[in-house]
Design a protein around this motif. Structure first.
Motif, PDB file in Angstrom:
ATOM      1  N   UNK A 246       2.827   1.522 -14.341  1.00 46.41           N
ATOM      2  CA  UNK A 246       3.128   1.580 -12.912  1.00 46.41           C
ATOM      3  C   UNK A 246       4.076   0.454 -12.561  1.00 46.41           C
ATOM      4  N   UNK A 247       4.607   0.517 -11.373  1.00 47.49           N
ATOM      5  CA  UNK A 247       5.730  -0.353 -11.023  1.00 47.49           C
ATOM      6  C   UNK A 247       5.344  -1.836 -11.079  1.00 47.49           C
ATOM      7  N   UNK A 248       4.100  -2.139 -10.722  1.00 43.94           N
ATOM      8  CA  UNK A 248       3.682  -3.539 -10.755  1.00 43.94           C
ATOM      9  C   UNK A 248       3.711  -4.062 -12.188  1.00 43.94           C
ATOM     10  N   UNK A 249       3.275  -3.226 -13.130  1.00 43.63           N
ATOM     11  CA  UNK A 249       3.288  -3.611 -14.535  1.00 43.63           C
ATOM     12  C   UNK A 249       4.723  -3.861 -14.994  1.00 43.63           C
ATOM     13  N   UNK A 254       9.205  -7.459 -16.618  1.00 44.16           N
ATOM     14  CA  UNK A 254      10.565  -7.959 -16.466  1.00 44.16           C
ATOM     15  C   UNK A 254      10.580  -9.461 -16.259  1.00 44.16           C
ATOM     16  N   UNK A 255       9.638  -9.946 -15.470  1.00 47.48           N
ATOM     17  CA  UNK A 255       9.643 -11.371 -15.168  1.00 47.48           C
ATOM     18  C   UNK A 255       9.144 -12.178 -16.354  1.00 47.48           C
ATOM     19  N   UNK A 256       7.999 -11.756 -16.925  1.00 47.45           N
ATOM     20  CA  UNK A 256       7.377 -12.601 -17.949  1.00 47.45           C
ATOM     21  C   UNK A 256       8.010 -12.405 -19.319  1.00 47.45           C
ATOM     22  N   UNK A 263      16.250  -7.812 -11.286  1.00 46.38           N
ATOM     23  CA  UNK A 263      15.768  -6.425 -11.377  1.00 46.38           C
ATOM     24  C   UNK A 263      14.373  -6.307 -10.803  1.00 46.38           C
ATOM     25  N   UNK A 264      13.527  -7.288 -11.145  1.00 45.13           N
ATOM     26  CA  UNK A 264      12.163  -7.284 -10.628  1.00 45.13           C
ATOM     27  C   UNK A 264      12.172  -7.353  -9.105  1.00 45.13           C
ATOM     28  N   UNK A 265      13.083  -8.183  -8.571  1.00 43.62           N
ATOM     29  CA  UNK A 265      13.168  -8.317  -7.119  1.00 43.62           C
ATOM     30  C   UNK A 265      13.554  -6.988  -6.478  1.00 43.62           C
ATOM     31  N   UNK A 266      14.511  -6.289  -7.091  1.00 45.43           N
ATOM     32  CA  UNK A 266      14.936  -4.996  -6.547  1.00 45.43           C
ATOM     33  C   UNK A 266      13.763  -4.029  -6.522  1.00 45.43           C
ATOM     34  N   UNK A 267      12.995  -4.031  -7.617  1.00 38.89           N
ATOM     35  CA  UNK A 267      11.841  -3.138  -7.649  1.00 38.89           C
ATOM     36  C   UNK A 267      10.793  -3.542  -6.615  1.00 38.89           C
ATOM     37  N   UNK A 268      10.641  -4.828  -6.430  1.00 36.27           N
ATOM     38  CA  UNK A 268       9.709  -5.307  -5.406  1.00 36.27           C
ATOM     39  C   UNK A 268      10.116  -4.825  -4.021  1.00 36.27           C
TER      40      UNK A 268
END
Ligand SMILES: Nc1ncnc2c1ncn2[C@@H]1O[C@H](COP(=O)(O)OP(=O)(O)OP(=O)(O)O)[C@@H](O)[C@H]1O
Ligand SMILES: [Mg+2]
Lengths: 298, 379
Positions: A246-249, A254-256, A263-268
Motif C-alpha cells: 500500500x502507498x504508506x509502505x 522510498x525514504x528509508x 518522490x515520497x513527498x509527491x505520494x504523500x
C-alpha cells in the motif's frame, strides 16, 4: 487550513484591533495558531515544496508523473481498493455489532462497548501479530476448520488481500462501532413505534425510518475507516504479500531504502488529496440528498 | 378554518377496497399491567361503541398512557383481552391492529418534511400519488398548515408540530384513533380551536376516538363518555353529565366538580330525599335519596356552582364570607361556616348578585345536586 488562516489574518479596520475584546481574543487564539502553524501548515508546505523540486532545485512535476504511472499507480489503486473493501466490511460488521449492542441492557451494553474498544489500547503491532498467529496455516482458525474437515482447509488467510482486509477491518472496527453506536443510541425508538402504529412493517420501518436516521452516521463511519485505511502502514505491511503493497509502505521504502524524499513527498501529497476528495465527496452526497428532498417536497 | 372539506366518507383502505370510514367498537376486559410490583393498570374493563369519543381522565401517573399503549400494542398486558370490532387483537403486533395513534410527544419523523410525514401512512397503504397529494393538502389545510408542507418538523413550533401529528393520524382515517394528550403543549386559544376541530372531524367521519387528558374541562367538552382513572383503576366510566351530577366516588366528585365535602350523619330518609345532619354547623341538609342506614357517617358533596347564597339562617348552614373573587361572569366565594373549623365552603355564583367579603350569608342547594358518600374514615 492554510486558506482559512490567511483569510482570518488581515484584521479589517483599526477600530477592531483597538477594542479590548479583540485583543483578548487574539491572545486566546495565539497558542492554537502557533500550534497549527508549526505542526500543520509548515510540514504540509514543506512536503508540497519537496514534491515540486527537482534534484537541482528547479520546479518540476515529474515526481507526480512517476507516482501516477507504472508500479506506483498500481500501488495507488491497490490502496484505494483495499481501503474501500475495509470501509465496506467494517461498516457491515460495525453496523451489526452496534445494532446488537443497542439492544442490550445498559449494563451489558457498557461492558460490550468496553470489549470492543479495549483492544484499541493495545499496540497495533501486537494485535497484528495476534492475527498472524490466528490466521497462519497452523493457526487457530485453520486448525479448527481442518478439525471440522471443512473441504479446502487449511485456507490461505495471510500474505494476500484477504489477510490485509481482515487485519485492517479489525483495526477499524472500534471506530465504526463507537460512531454507529452513538448514532443508533440517538435514534428515538418511539419513532419506530409511531411508524408501526400507522401500519408499517419491520422492513419498511428499517428502510424508511431507521436507515435514513442513522444514514449520516453510516456515511461518516465509512469515510473514517476509508481515510484511516488509506494511510495504514503496519497491518498491510505485515499481513499482505508483495501484491498488497500500500502507498504508506511505498513511501516508507522510498525514504528509508532509496533516500528518495521528493518522490515520497509527491505520494504523500496525493494521499492527502485523496483524503480531502473523500471528505468532499461525502459532503457533496449528503448536501445533494438534502437539496433533492427539499425540491421534491415543495 | 371552519370548512372541514371532508365530504364523502368513502375511503380506500389497505387492501384497496372502498369502505365507509366509520369507527369500530372496542372492548377491553380485565386489562392489567404491572411494572416490577407497581400496578400501573388494574383490571380495567370497558365497552366502547363504534363512533364514540371516550376520554381517559386522571391525574399524572394514573395509568392513562399505559392503558392506551396496551390498546395500541406497544406494551404487552400481564392479563386481559382487547377486542377491536369483533377481532381479538390482544397478541397482535401494533401495525396489524389498524389503529391510529397520536403520541404525547409528537414523534414526527425528523428526516421527512411535513408533507412527507403526513403522506407516510398513505404511502404504506399504496394510495395513488395524486390521491396522496390531494389528501395531504386537504388535511394540512384543515389544520391551518397549508404553507408548511415543505418544512422539516424542527422548523415548526410545538403547536404546529402537534397539529402535524394530528394530521398524520387523521389522514388515513383509521377506524379507531388513540390520542395521548395531543393538545397538552398548546396554549389555551389553540387548544379550544383544535378541540372543536378534532371533535368535528370525529363526528363527520364517525371515528372512534380514545383520548387522554388530565384537563377536566377538555374532557367534558369533547367526550361522549369519560373514564376517570386513579391509581390504575377506572373509578367511573360515564357520560360527562352523569359524572358531574352523579359521581359514584368522592374522588370523582372532587376531580371533576371540585366538590365541597362536608362531614355529617344520616338523620332520616324522607320519601325521595335523605336528610343529613352536618357535623360542623349542626344544620340539616336535604340530599338525593341514599340507601345508607340512619346514623351512618357520610360525606356530603356539593359542587361550588351548585350552591346558592341566601339570607342568613335560611339555608342548611350560615357563615361569613371570607373571600370573594371576581372571575369574569362569576364570583368565587369562600365562606367560613359558623362553628366550623374545616376548610372554607366554596361557592360559585353569578357576578352582580355575588356576596361581598365580610357579609353573612346562608347557603342552600337543590337536593338533586347533593351527593352522599359513606365516610369510611369516620367512626
Ligand atoms: N416503563 C415503565 N416502567 C416502570 N414504570 C412505569 C413505566 N411506565 C409507566 N410506569 C408507571 O406506571 C404508572 C402509570 O403510568 P402512566 O404513564 O400510564 O401514567 P399517565 O396516567 O399516562 O400519567 P401522565 O398524565 O403523567 O402522562 C406510573 O406510576 C408510572 O410510574
Ligand atoms: Mg401519559
Amino acid at each position: 487550513m492554510a486558506a482559512t488562516l490567511t483569510a482570518n489574518a488581515p484584521a479589517r479596520p483599526r477600530k477592531l484591533l483597538a477594542s479590548r475584546r479583540t485583543r483578548v481574543g487574539i491572545v486566546y487564539a495565539l497558542p492554537v495558531v502557533v500550534y497549527l502553524l508549526v505542526l500543520f501548515v509548515y510540514p504540509i508546505f514543506s512536503t508540497l515544496l519537496l514534491s515540486l523540486k527537482d534534484a537541482d532545485g528547479s520546479f518540476t512535476l515529474h515526481w507526480y508523473a512517476d507516482a501516477l504511472t507504472g508500479v506506483n499507480l498500481s500501488v495507488l489503486i491497490t490502496t484505494l481498493r483495499i481501503s474501500a473493501e475495509t470501509a465496506v466490511l467494517s461498516l457491515v460488521f460495525g453496523f451489526v455489532l452496534a445494532q446488537a449492542i443497542t439492544r442490550l441492557r445498559p449494563v451489558w451494553a457498557g461492558l460490550a462497548m468496553l470489549v470492543v474498544v479495549v483492544p484499541h489500547f493495545v499496540s497495533a503491532l501486537v494485535r497484528t501479530y495476534g492475527w498472524i498467529i490466528m490466521l497462519g496455516d497452523k493457526g487457530l482458525v485453520n486448525e479448527t476448520l481442518t478439525a471440522m474437515s471443512v473441504p479446502g482447509a487449511p485456507f490461505q488467510l495471510l500474505y494476500n488481500e484477504l489477510g490485509v482486509v481482515i487485519g485492517t477491518t479489525s483495526m477499524m472496527l472500534p471506530y465504526t462501532v463507537l460512531l454507529l453506536y452513538g448514532v443508533m443510541r440517538g435514534v428515538d425508538r418511539r419513532l419506530l413505534a409511531a411508524a408501526a402504529s400507522m401500519g408499517a412493517g419491520r422492513v419498511t420501518i428499517f428502510c424508511r425510518i431507521y436507515l435514513p436516521l442513522v444514514g449520516p452516521g453510516l456515511a461518516s463511519a465509512g469515510l473514517l475507516s476509508f481515510i484511516l485505511s488509506l494511510g495504514y502502514y503496519i497491518t498491510p505491511a505485515l499481513m499482505g504479500g508483495p501484491k498488497q503493497t500500500m502507498i504508506a509502505t511505498l513511501i516508507n521504502q522510498q525514504v528509508t531504502k532509496e533516500n528518495q524524499w521528493n518522490g515520497a513527498a509527491a505520494q504523500g501529497v496525493i494521499l492527502l488529496l485523496l483524503t480531502l476528495a473523500g471528505l468532499l465527496l461525502v459532503k457533496l452526497v449528503s448536501s445533494l440528498g438534502a437539496s433533492r428532498k427539499k425540491r421534491s417536497a415543495s | 378554518m371552519a370548512d372541514f372539506g371532508i365530504a364523502a366518507p368513502s375511503v380506500k383502505v389497505a387492501d384497496g377496497k372502498s369502505a365507509t370510514a366509520t369507527g369500530k367498537s372496542l372492548s377491553v376486559v380485565a386489562l392489567r399491567k404491572t411494572y416490577g410490583g407497581v400496578v400501573a393498570v388494574d383490571e380495567a374493563s370497558m365497552e366502547i361503541e363504534a363512533g364514540e369519543f371516550v376520554t381517559f381522565l386522571g391525574s399524572s401517573g394514573s395509568g392513562k398512557t399505559t392503558t392506551l399503549m396496551m390498546i395500541a400494542g406497544f406494551c404487552e398486558p400481564d392479563s386481559g383481552t382487547i377486542t377491536v370490532g369483533d377481532r381479538d387483537v390482544t397478541r397482535l403486533a401494533p401495525q396489524k391492529r389498524g389503529l391510529g395513534f397520536v403520541f404525547q410527544q409528537y414523534l414526527l419523523f425528523p428526516h421527512m418534511t411535513v408533507s412527507e410525514n403526513v403522506a407516510f401512512p398513505l404511502i404504506l397503504r399504496g394510495v395513488a400519488k395524486n390521491e396522496i397529494r390531494r389528501r395531504v393538502g386537504e388535511t394540512l389545510e384543515i389544520a391551518g398548515l397549508s404553507g408548511f408542507g415543505g418544512r422539516k418538523p424542527r422548523e415548526l413550533s410545538g403547536g404546529q408540530q402537534q397539529r402535524v401529528a394530528l394530521c398524520r393520524a387523521l389522514v388515513y382515517r383509521p377506524p379507531v384513533i388513540l390520542m395521548d394528550e395531543p393538545l397538552g403543549a398548546l396554549d389555551k386559544k389553540l387548544r379550544d380551536q383544535l378541540q372543536v376541530e378534532i371533535k368535528t372531524i370525529q363526528q363527520e367521519l364517525g371515528l372512534t376516538v380514545i383520548y387522554v387528558t388530565h384537563d377536566q374541562e377538555e374532557a367534558l367538552v369533547m367526550s361522549d363518555r369519560i373514564a376517570v382513572m386513579r391509581n390504575g383503576l377506572i373509578e367511573q366510566f360515564d357520560s360527562p353529565r352523569e359524572l358531574f351530577e352523579r359521581p359514584r366516588t368522592p374522588f370523582v366528585a372532587d376531580f371533576l366538580g371540585a366538590a365541597n365535602f362536608l362531614p355529617g350523619r344520616i338523620e332520616q330518609h324522607d320519601g325521595e330525599h335523605t336528610l343529613v345532619r352536618l357535623d360542623n354547623s349542626g344544620g340539616l341538609i336535604t340530599a338525593r335519596r341514599h340507601q345508607l342506614a340512619a346514623n351512618t357517617p357520610v360525606k356530603v358533596a356539593v359542587q361550588p356552582g351548585r350552591l346558592r347564597a341566601c339570607a342568613a339562617d335560611d339555608g342548611f348552614c350560615t357563615g361569613t364570607v371570607e373571600t370573594a373573587t371576581y372571575v369574569g361572569t362569576l364570583v368565587r366565594a369562600g365562606v367560613r361556616i359558623d362553628g366550623g373549623d374545616g376548610p372554607l365552603v366554596r361557592l360559585e355564583v353569578p357576578a352582580g348578585r355575588g356576596p361581598v367579603a365580610g357579609e353573612r350569608v346562608g347557603i342552600t342547594a337543590d337536593p338533586e345536586d347533593v351527593n352522599l358518600f359513606a365516610d369510611e374514615q369516620a367512626g
